[in-house]
Design a protein around this motif. Structure first.
Motif, PDB file in Angstrom:
ATOM      1  N   THR A 261       0.835  -1.199   0.000  1.00  0.00           N
ATOM      2  CA  THR A 261       0.000   0.000   0.000  1.00  0.00           C
ATOM      3  C   THR A 261       0.875   1.256   0.000  1.00  0.00           C
ATOM      4  O   THR A 261       0.594   2.230  -0.704  1.00  0.00           O
TER       5      THR A 261
ATOM      6  N   ASP B 215      -5.685  -2.087  -4.893  1.00  0.00           N
ATOM      7  CA  ASP B 215      -4.945  -2.666  -3.780  1.00  0.00           C
ATOM      8  C   ASP B 215      -5.656  -3.931  -3.299  1.00  0.00           C
ATOM      9  O   ASP B 215      -6.882  -3.930  -3.150  1.00  0.00           O
ATOM     10  N   ASP B 216      -4.913  -4.993  -3.081  1.00  0.00           N
ATOM     11  CA  ASP B 216      -5.456  -6.246  -2.529  1.00  0.00           C
ATOM     12  C   ASP B 216      -6.480  -6.913  -3.444  1.00  0.00           C
ATOM     13  O   ASP B 216      -7.585  -7.257  -3.028  1.00  0.00           O
TER      14      ASP B 216
HETATM   15 MG    MG Z   1      -2.011  -2.955   2.064  1.00  0.00          MG
END
Ligand code: MG
Ligand code: ADP
Length: 453
Positions: free
Chosen positions: A160, A219-220
């Motif tokens: 991140t 993200d993710d």
């Molecule tokens: Mg993260």
């Protein structure tokens, strides 16, 4: 019209730079923006006590940032939860905040990226060098070849942070680039709305949001697992951007090929560009990160304490930061200087595992012997047989990783080898971990055995 949430997120971004991290988390992060009322930004503290501290210590600072970002907001009021309704009823009409004088700050797009997550604050080490170089390259030259860029690692290792660093870099150096950063959660919700929303306007707005970006960062992405309809919809978004040569950056907790339940055609596309991973940081990088964080907090961190913390948080940088924050907090609470291993141990006694504390070189050697079915004298011998050399190097690597013994002392333990031999063994295994899955698994198993005894 000024969007309350966005405005507050901008204010917080600025505050996070000037207020110590721990104070920021305890006092500022917990404030909730309520509304604009009579030209003031109204923020709710969690309790009367919190309000008191914020009023005396931080209110002036918050007011400075607020008026710099938007001169039309003339005041900041901190309220307690029982006053929330009253203030909501006094809420200003949005129009009052429209005709704000234009300032330089206002002409900037709101920045959704955390100011503290930049390339400058990201410490480079062997474990993350590739990922960092790839992210810098994408930031400097989006769609320049690495498309998509796919970054994977375990939790708390900087994914991140790197996405925000790309975002901050682009907003600063190439403000016309339309950068969209979404968590997988947001992505999923918005893809669902796009498919099912009854409101045509909403569907059009969301489509436009994704179609119009130059850089999309998700993200993710592993959270798409098991969500077939959403995967289908993301497939379309991905293709559309990809074919128009827009940059896509994705992060995940595993490699594209291990996203087994994600539809095959999406999974192969994830691997079309460049895939990089971030490994757990070695001792040296962990210490460097701690020093860097401490400097950001203006905390004087001794080598001894940095090493002690780094020995006790080996696999996750968030955990590493957590221990440092506790030391900083403890020392500011008690007004005591914590500069030795013993004092650090005392301050962290509730948070660290005693097992790691009592680990010594003998335990590592025993574990490695047991694992490879060797005797300690075989392991320490001068034998050049591969079946002994490799376990020996792994033992040396683990000792340098988990303990902070001087290299010469490790050399002595292994039959008077000199420190260059120790460095060679350590670096060799560190490299193997990156390229050889068998070694990676052996080392992970052994670490587990040692740390979870
Ligand atoms: Mg993260
Ligand atoms: P992830 O997204 O991989 O779970 P994060 O990016 O949230 O991890 O990182 C966790 C914390 O560790 C963040 O506060 C981040 O700033 C910090 N961090 C991770 N890697 C580094 C690094 N190389 N240098 C400095 N800080 C780092």
């Amino acid at each position: 019209m000024v969007d309350l949430q966005l405005f507050w997120s901008d204010v917080k971004n600025e505050l996070s730079i000037s207020i110590q991290a721990i104070s920021y988390e305890v006092w500022i992060e917990k404030l909730e923006p309520v509304c604009f009322a009579e030209g003031a930004l109204v923020l709710m503290a969690i309790s009367a006590n919190a309000k008191r501290t914020i009023d005396t210590r931080y209110l002036d600072k918050i007011k400075d940032v607020v008026s710099a970002l938007n001169p039309a907001v003339s005041d900041v009021v901190i309220i307690t939860p029982d006053k929330k309704e009253e203030f909501l009823s006094k809420q200003s009409s949005p129009e009052e905040l429209v005709s704000t004088p234009r300032t330089v700050a206002e002409e900037k797009k709101p920045n959704p990226f955390l100011a503290k997550y930049t390339f400058e604050t990201f410490v480079e080490g062997g474990s993350n060098a590739y990922a960092l170089a790839a992210c810098k390259s994408v930031a400097e030259n989006p769609s320049g070849g690495y498309n998509p860029l796919f970054i994977y690692s375990g939790v708390g290792l900087g994914k991140t942070h790197l996405l925000h660093a790309i975002g901050n870099f682009l907003l600063k150096n190439s403000p016309r680039t339309n950068v969209l950063y979404v968590s997988a959660d947001t992505l999923i919700n918005e893809l669902i709305s796009m498919m099912r929303s009854r409101s045509v306007d909403e569907t059009v707005r969301l489509r436009e949001k994704y179609n119009s970006c130059d850089v999309l960062m998700v993200d993710d992405i592993q959270f798409l697992i098991g969500k077939e309809a959403t995967q289908e919809s993301f497939f379309n978004v991905f293709n559309d951007l990809y074919h128009r040569n827009k940059q896509i950056v994705l992060t995940s907790d595993r490699s594209p090929k291990d996203l087994v339940t994600i539809e095959e055609r999406l999974r192969t596309r994830f691997g079309w560009g460049l895939t990089v991973d971030i490994q757990t940081p070695d001792m040296e990088t962990r210490v460097a990160i701690l020093k860097n964080k401490a400097a950001q907090m203006k905390f004087d961190l001794s080598d001894e304490v940095a090493e002690f913390i780094a020995e006790n948080a080996t696999s996750n940088i968030r955990e590493l930061e957590g221990l440092l924050n506790k030391i900083v907090f403890y020392s500011s609470l008690t007004n005591h200087v914590i500069n030795t291993r013993e004092l650090a141990k005392e301050a962290l006694s509730d948070f660290i595992d005693d097992k790691k504390e009592t680990l010594d070189a003998g335990d590592v050697i025993d574990a490695v012997c047991k694992y490879f079915k060797l005797t300690p004298s075989e392991l320490m011998s001068k034998s050049k047989t591969k079946s002994i050399v490799e376990p020996r190097m792994i033992a040396i690597y683990l000792i340098t990783e988990l303990l902070s013994l001087p290299l010469s002392q490790i050399g002595d333990l292994f039959g008077g080898r000199d420190h260059t031999t120790i460095i060679h063994a350590r670096d060799k295994i560190a490299n193997e971990i990156k390229t050889n899955p068998r070694i990676r698994i052996v080392v992970a198993d052994l670490k587990n055995m040692l740390l979870n005894r």
